[in-house]
Structures are given as C-alpha cells and as structure tokens.
Design an enzyme around this catalytic site. Structure first.
Site, PDB file in Angstrom:
ATOM      1  N   ASN A  13       0.798  -1.307   0.064  1.00  0.00           N
ATOM      2  CA  ASN A  13      -0.121   0.019  -0.020  1.00  0.00           C
ATOM      3  C   ASN A  13       0.894   1.424  -0.110  1.00  0.00           C
ATOM      4  OD1 ASN A  13      -1.219   2.350   1.175  1.00  0.00           O
ATOM      5  ND2 ASN A  13      -2.915   1.003   1.604  1.00  0.00           N
ATOM      6  N   HIS A  16       0.839   6.153   2.049  1.00  0.00           N
ATOM      7  CA  HIS A  16       1.648   7.176   2.755  1.00  0.00           C
ATOM      8  C   HIS A  16       2.804   7.796   2.121  1.00  0.00           C
ATOM      9  CE1 HIS A  16      -1.273   6.704   5.848  1.00  0.00           C
ATOM     10  NE2 HIS A  16      -1.258   5.218   5.616  1.00  0.00           N
ATOM     11  N   HIS A  49      -5.606   3.666  -1.720  1.00  0.00           N
ATOM     12  CA  HIS A  49      -6.970   3.988  -1.343  1.00  0.00           C
ATOM     13  C   HIS A  49      -7.177   5.653  -1.570  1.00  0.00           C
ATOM     14  CE1 HIS A  49      -9.918   4.408   2.548  1.00  0.00           C
ATOM     15  NE2 HIS A  49     -10.215   4.733   1.561  1.00  0.00           N
ATOM     16  N   ARG A  51      -9.357   8.305  -0.797  1.00  0.00           N
ATOM     17  CA  ARG A  51     -10.371   8.518  -0.015  1.00  0.00           C
ATOM     18  C   ARG A  51     -11.233   9.763  -0.496  1.00  0.00           C
ATOM     19  NH1 ARG A  51      -8.868   6.600   5.458  1.00  0.00           N
ATOM     20  NH2 ARG A  51     -10.847   7.818   6.325  1.00  0.00           N
ATOM     21  N   ARG A  55      -7.117  12.844   1.010  1.00  0.00           N
ATOM     22  CA  ARG A  55      -5.939  13.290   2.051  1.00  0.00           C
ATOM     23  C   ARG A  55      -4.635  12.560   1.394  1.00  0.00           C
ATOM     24  NH1 ARG A  55      -7.596  10.283   7.589  1.00  0.00           N
ATOM     25  NH2 ARG A  55      -9.434  11.034   6.961  1.00  0.00           N
ATOM     26  N   GLU A  76      -8.721   0.622  -3.168  1.00  0.00           N
ATOM     27  CA  GLU A  76      -9.520   0.439  -2.054  1.00  0.00           C
ATOM     28  C   GLU A  76     -10.456   1.861  -2.084  1.00  0.00           C
ATOM     29  OE1 GLU A  76      -7.456   0.572   1.705  1.00  0.00           O
ATOM     30  OE2 GLU A  76      -6.385  -1.175   1.231  1.00  0.00           O
ATOM     31  N   THR A 107      -8.345   3.799   8.288  1.00  0.00           N
ATOM     32  CA  THR A 107      -9.730   3.025   8.523  1.00  0.00           C
ATOM     33  C   THR A 107      -9.856   1.993   9.693  1.00  0.00           C
ATOM     34  OG1 THR A 107      -9.393   2.697   5.866  1.00  0.00           O
ATOM     35  CG2 THR A 107     -11.046   1.280   7.111  1.00  0.00           C
ATOM     36  N   GLU A 157     -11.321  -9.249   2.884  1.00  0.00           N
ATOM     37  CA  GLU A 157      -9.915  -8.651   3.516  1.00  0.00           C
ATOM     38  C   GLU A 157     -10.233  -8.496   5.300  1.00  0.00           C
ATOM     39  OE1 GLU A 157      -7.472  -6.175   1.797  1.00  0.00           O
ATOM     40  OE2 GLU A 157      -6.327  -5.571   3.670  1.00  0.00           O
ATOM     41  N   HIS A 200      -3.777  -4.362   7.728  1.00  0.00           N
ATOM     42  CA  HIS A 200      -3.873  -3.311   8.445  1.00  0.00           C
ATOM     43  C   HIS A 200      -3.143  -3.150   9.720  1.00  0.00           C
ATOM     44  CE1 HIS A 200      -5.395   0.534  10.028  1.00  0.00           C
ATOM     45  NE2 HIS A 200      -5.885   0.883   9.137  1.00  0.00           N
TER      46      HIS A 200
END
Ligand code: PXP
Length: 250
Positions: A13, A16, A49, A51, A55, A76, A107, A157, A200
């Site tokens: 992922n 970030h 993801h 969002r 963000r 996502e 999340t 998931e 996660h």
C-alpha cells in the site's frame, strides 16, 4: 495439495508516500515511483486508497498507476457513487470496499455488511460485471462474513488492526484472542468459497502468525513499510517483509 497452498501474495500500500508528498504540496515523493520500486522488490500487487477527502492518493495517481503498473492494482474505496464511477472507468483488477469516516485517522474497523446487505449487493454488482474482483474489508465476525458472501463478494480482507494494536500495547491476551478469531474466520470464509486476504497495521513483529493461516492468500501492508523505508530503503524493507511471510508460510 489444497487450492490455497500457493505463495502468499504481498500487496504494498503506497498511500503514505502520497501523505508525505501532500505535506509539502508538489509532486515529490511520487507514489507511482514507489509502486514501481515495490514491483521490483517483489510486490505481487499495489494497493491504493482514494479517500473521499483525497488526503493521500489523488485521482491523477490512480490514472498513472493504471497506465504504468505491471502488477494488479487493488483499489480501495468507500461505497459511494463517486468512487463507483471512478472504479468503473478504470476497471482495476480488484476493488476493496472499506468503511470511511472523515474524522478517522485511518480505516478503523471493518465494513458493516449485514445491515446494508441489499444496498451493498446492488452497489457491487456493476463492479463485478465490469470484471473487478470485489473484496470487502471486514472484521473477523461470522455474521459479517456470511453477509459478504451473500451479497456476491469474491474476496474478504480481514482487518488485522485490533490484533496489531493489542500487540503494540503489550495486551497479549487480547492479541491472542484476536488472532484466534481471525484464524477461525479465515477457515469459515474459505469454506464459503471466499478468497481471504488480511491487512492493516501489520509489521515485522506481527506478520508471521497471520501469514501462517493457510487460507489467507494475500496480505496488504503499507504504513509500516513506508516508515521502515526511511531507514533501510523501500526495496530492502519490502524484501524483509517478503522473507518473513515466506518463512511463516513454510
Ligand atoms: N488493507 C486495507 C483494506 C486498508 O484500508 C489498509 C490501510 O489503508 C491496509 C490494508 C494497509 O494498512 P497499513 O497501512 O496499516 O499497513
């Protein structure tokens, strides 16, 4: 040999990297470059993801990922009309439906599927018809997993956040209980014919017990790997995660 005994997939992922970019505005560091390095380091897929508040990942990141990635994109998104349109335009390999609250930092929990069954069934049908594998991000809860199966999701998931948090806090009783629930629910989901993923908050200390569940075929890991890459570089950080996953599987 069972049908799920193959190599455990690692989805990296890259959200970030975009968080860091957005902290300054501009284009750097580029999450698409991170995705390419992750591919080179052995990632089996890339997760991003988009969002509602943009963000971290923004729309043009998704455009560029779709253009350049050689491994599958796991997109996502929250179950909104806007996101459905974006997914239908891009038709990524997989779409993972996650709950999303504006005020949360990440999340926080799994999706409430059982209460929204009819709505979600209608929501995911066009995504499936477009050829996306539909995954539902979910807690280790039999009722929710059964509902995910009924609405026609192909994948669940499992949210590993509570397990990872308990480990970080040194609450090993809770950690082990969470792990046991995930173990039971992976087997249950698999018995329904669902493909099982997990993710996660996973890091080098927490990944092995989850990677050892035979029914789990994919882990999606982001925040820890991007943080660790500050110290050892992205490719070595991913390679070490890969090594720990393979060792746990063996
Ligand atoms: N899987 C899902 C469905 C997620 O929403 C996230 C976080 O975006 C992850 C995996 C990765 O979590 P982390 O960044 O904590 O490794």
């Amino acid at each position: 040999m069972t049908d799920y005994a193959g190599r455990l997939r690692l989805g990296v992922n890259i959200d970030h990297v975009a968080t860091l970019r957005n902290a300054r505005g501009g284009n750097l560091p580029d999450p698409v470059r991170a995705a390419q390095l992750a591919e080179a380091a052995g990632a089996d897929g890339i997760t991003a993801h988009l969002r509602e508040d943009r963000r971290h990942i923004i729309d043009s990141d998704i455009d560029r990922l779709m253009e350049t990635l050689r491994v599958p994109l796991n997109f996502e998104m929250a179950a909104t009309e806007e996101m459905q349109k974006i997914a239908l335009r891009h038709k990524p390999h997989a779409v993972c439906i996650v709950p999303e609250k504006r005020e949360e930092r990440t999340t926080e929990g799994g999706l409430e599927v059982a209460r929204e069954e009819n709505k979600l069934a209608g929501y995911i049908a066009p995504l499936r018809e477009a050829g996306c594998r539909v995954s539902i991000f979910i807690g280790a809860d039999e009722r929710q997993i059964a509902a995910a199966h009924r609405i026609g999701a192909q994948v669940i998931e499992l949210h590993t956040g509570a397990y990872c948090d308990a480990h970080a806090e040194g609450d090993f009783e809770t950690r082990d209980r969470e792990l046991e629930m995930m173990r039971e629910m992976s087997a249950y989901a698999h018995s329904l014919g669902l493909e099982v993923h997990a993710g996660h908050g996973l890091n080098y200390d927490t990944v092995a017990p989850v990677a050892a569940f035979p029914e789990v075929v994919e882990l999606n890991i982001g925040h820890f790997l991007i943080g660790e890459s500050v110290f050892r570089g992205l490719e070595p950080a991913i390679a070490e995660m890969r090594r720990l996953m393979d060792a746990a599987r063996a």
